[in-house]
Design a protein around this motif. Structure first.
Motif, mmCIF file in Angstrom:
data_model
loop_
_atom_site.group_PDB
_atom_site.id
_atom_site.type_symbol
_atom_site.label_atom_id
_atom_site.label_comp_id
_atom_site.label_asym_id
_atom_site.label_seq_id
_atom_site.Cartn_x
_atom_site.Cartn_y
_atom_site.Cartn_z
ATOM 1 N N ARG A 214 0.404 76.090 -48.967
ATOM 2 C CA ARG A 214 0.021 76.866 -50.274
ATOM 3 C C ARG A 214 -0.958 76.236 -51.438
ATOM 4 O O ARG A 214 -1.737 76.782 -52.079
ATOM 5 C CB ARG A 214 1.290 77.458 -51.014
ATOM 6 C CG ARG A 214 1.050 78.449 -52.166
ATOM 7 C CD ARG A 214 2.264 78.960 -52.822
ATOM 8 N NE ARG A 214 2.662 79.980 -51.736
ATOM 9 C CZ ARG A 214 4.062 79.804 -51.246
ATOM 10 N NH1 ARG A 214 4.615 78.531 -51.609
ATOM 11 N NH2 ARG A 214 4.418 80.690 -50.364
ATOM 12 N N GLU B 42 -4.550 77.008 -52.333
ATOM 13 C CA GLU B 42 -4.729 77.407 -53.604
ATOM 14 C C GLU B 42 -6.023 76.420 -54.565
ATOM 15 O O GLU B 42 -6.860 76.880 -55.023
ATOM 16 C CB GLU B 42 -3.510 77.291 -54.487
ATOM 17 C CG GLU B 42 -2.596 78.683 -54.286
ATOM 18 C CD GLU B 42 -1.328 78.568 -55.115
ATOM 19 O OE1 GLU B 42 -1.242 77.437 -55.924
ATOM 20 O OE2 GLU B 42 -0.712 79.363 -55.094
ATOM 21 N N PRO C 251 -3.351 82.695 -56.758
ATOM 22 C CA PRO C 251 -1.994 82.866 -56.095
ATOM 23 C C PRO C 251 -2.091 83.942 -55.191
ATOM 24 O O PRO C 251 -1.468 83.563 -53.890
ATOM 25 C CB PRO C 251 -0.899 82.935 -57.113
ATOM 26 C CG PRO C 251 -1.589 82.464 -58.523
ATOM 27 C CD PRO C 251 -2.967 82.658 -58.294
ATOM 28 N N GLY C 252 -2.488 85.183 -55.581
ATOM 29 C CA GLY C 252 -2.252 86.403 -54.422
ATOM 30 C C GLY C 252 -3.407 86.232 -53.642
ATOM 31 O O GLY C 252 -3.054 86.566 -52.279
ATOM 32 N N ALA D 264 -4.351 83.363 -52.032
ATOM 33 C CA ALA D 264 -3.974 82.253 -51.274
ATOM 34 C C ALA D 264 -2.850 82.827 -50.242
ATOM 35 O O ALA D 264 -2.660 82.614 -49.189
ATOM 36 C CB ALA D 264 -3.410 81.063 -52.028
ATOM 37 N N GLN D 265 -1.984 83.424 -50.798
ATOM 38 C CA GLN D 265 -0.766 84.085 -50.124
ATOM 39 C C GLN D 265 -1.453 85.086 -49.061
ATOM 40 O O GLN D 265 -0.881 84.981 -48.072
ATOM 41 C CB GLN D 265 -0.054 84.711 -50.947
ATOM 42 C CG GLN D 265 1.339 85.529 -50.377
ATOM 43 C CD GLN D 265 2.372 84.306 -49.686
ATOM 44 O OE1 GLN D 265 2.281 83.124 -50.277
ATOM 45 N NE2 GLN D 265 3.054 84.876 -48.559
ATOM 46 N N ARG D 266 -2.339 85.784 -49.250
ATOM 47 C CA ARG D 266 -2.898 86.928 -48.472
ATOM 48 C C ARG D 266 -3.583 86.039 -47.384
ATOM 49 O O ARG D 266 -3.431 86.502 -46.206
ATOM 50 C CB ARG D 266 -3.839 87.646 -49.154
ATOM 51 C CG ARG D 266 -3.437 88.802 -49.996
ATOM 52 C CD ARG D 266 -4.378 90.108 -50.308
ATOM 53 N NE ARG D 266 -5.585 89.476 -50.944
ATOM 54 C CZ ARG D 266 -5.297 89.223 -52.350
ATOM 55 N NH1 ARG D 266 -4.227 89.502 -53.114
ATOM 56 N NH2 ARG D 266 -6.256 88.825 -53.014
ATOM 57 N N ILE E 27 -2.959 82.757 -46.343
ATOM 58 C CA ILE E 27 -1.867 82.216 -45.419
ATOM 59 C C ILE E 27 -1.435 83.379 -44.589
ATOM 60 O O ILE E 27 -0.979 82.914 -43.217
ATOM 61 C CB ILE E 27 -0.848 81.657 -46.374
ATOM 62 C CG1 ILE E 27 -1.453 80.410 -46.894
ATOM 63 C CG2 ILE E 27 0.273 81.031 -45.745
ATOM 64 C CD1 ILE E 27 -0.593 80.023 -48.239
ATOM 65 N N GLU E 28 -0.752 84.522 -44.929
ATOM 66 C CA GLU E 28 -0.520 85.433 -43.920
ATOM 67 C C GLU E 28 -1.343 85.983 -42.950
ATOM 68 O O GLU E 28 -0.996 86.092 -41.805
ATOM 69 C CB GLU E 28 0.108 86.588 -45.080
ATOM 70 C CG GLU E 28 1.636 86.351 -45.825
ATOM 71 C CD GLU E 28 1.527 87.595 -46.690
ATOM 72 O OE1 GLU E 28 0.772 88.544 -46.794
ATOM 73 O OE2 GLU E 28 2.676 87.470 -47.719
ATOM 74 N N ALA F 1 2.677 82.201 -42.783
ATOM 75 C CA ALA F 1 3.488 82.523 -44.141
ATOM 76 C C ALA F 1 4.970 81.748 -44.011
ATOM 77 O O ALA F 1 5.291 81.315 -44.953
ATOM 78 C CB ALA F 1 3.893 83.989 -44.047
ATOM 79 N N ALA G 107 4.220 78.160 -45.614
ATOM 80 C CA ALA G 107 3.470 78.063 -46.724
ATOM 81 C C ALA G 107 4.033 76.921 -47.726
ATOM 82 O O ALA G 107 3.253 76.381 -48.572
ATOM 83 C CB ALA G 107 3.598 79.450 -47.507
#
Length: 266
Positions: A109, A113, A127-128, A130-132, A134-135, A140, A143
């Motif tokens: 993560r 980021e 943050p959002g 990066a999460q998307r 990674i998923e 996920a 992370a």
């Protein structure tokens, strides 16, 4: 208060996301790309060619890492030359080189980021996004894992995540399937199809079958020059039973290279 028209809020479109005319690029003293003409729009484009064909040098030029030595290169409607301000263009690019650097103690993560920050994404969006990303690459569950603990295949997927974190209009992936197992490659093909719906995606690989399965367009280069650009079905049709290869796609690839070399040697 002024009413904003639909034309003002619509995303910017270009005749070609990538357009090269007589492009020449040096790798050291060697002219690795020599007079290449290329036009790429929305979709998944597979870049094929033997070792030393100029694929990586071309990728680096499109990523604005290398400056053209001649010809014209336009990315997202802007000319790329020694005088260009490349910051705006780079915000619209995503790039995964064959070898990419990272801080080993970063988590996945933190790495994604950090790359989003380098791409000048708004702080609140990082943050959002990066999460998307990674998923989307199936990491996920990892992370929070440190980069140094990842397997080779997971590292490639983390590299892909950083390349797509900014939802780039032009995405360049150089040998992205190295280290992926067969199941991961199938998942990756599906990801390519998804990414190519609204972006220009160029994937360099030696795996002809991945190109045929996932790409809408095939670009074949040799000795820095364009040999062929067309559909996977047309590539397959160019081969015959007497051409080398274990599949119809490989035979088409071999046939095109053989004919190009014969014409060059005349």
């Amino acid at each position: 208060m002024r009413t904003v028209s639909a034309a003002e809020t619509a995303p910017t479109t270009y005749p070609w996301a990538v357009h090269a005319e007589g492009l020449r690029v040096r790798a050291g003293r060697h002219l690795a790309v020599d007079g290449l003409d290329l036009a790429l729009g929305t979709g998944v484009h597979g870049l094929l060619g033997p070792n030393g064909a100029g694929k990586t040098t071309l990728m680096r030029a499109l990523a604005t890492v290398l400056k053209p030595a001649g010809g014209r290169l336009t990315l997202l409607g802007e000319a790329v030359d020694g005088r260009a301000d490349l910051r705006r263009v780079r915000r619209g690019l995503g790039y995964l080189p064959q070898q990419f650097g990272f801080y080993p103690r970063f988590t996945v993560r933190e790495f994604v980021e950090y790359m989003a920050w380098l791409k000048e994404m708004p702080k609140t969006a990082v943050p959002g996004a990066a999460q998307r990303a990674i998923e989307r690459v199936g990491l996920a569950a990892k992370a929070g894992a440190r980069m140094k603990t990842l397997s080779g295949g997971m590292l490639r997927r983390a590299g892909i995540a950083q390349a797509i974190v900014n939802d780039p209009a032009v995405l360049l992936l150089d040998e992205p399937t190295v280290g992926l197992d067969p199941e991961q490659r199938l998942d990756f093909r599906e990801l390519l199809r998804d990414l190519g719906v609204d972006s220009c995606l160029l994937v360099s690989t030696h795996l002809v079958e991945d190109v045929v399965a996932a790409c809408t367009d095939v670009v074949l280069v040799n000795e820095g020059r364009l040999v062929y650009q067309g559909t996977p079905d047309d590539l397959i049709a160019r081969g015959g039973a007497g051409d080398p290869g274990d599949s119809p796609a490989e035979r088409g690839y071999s046939a095109l290279l053989r004919r190009h070399r014969a014409e060059t040697d005349r």
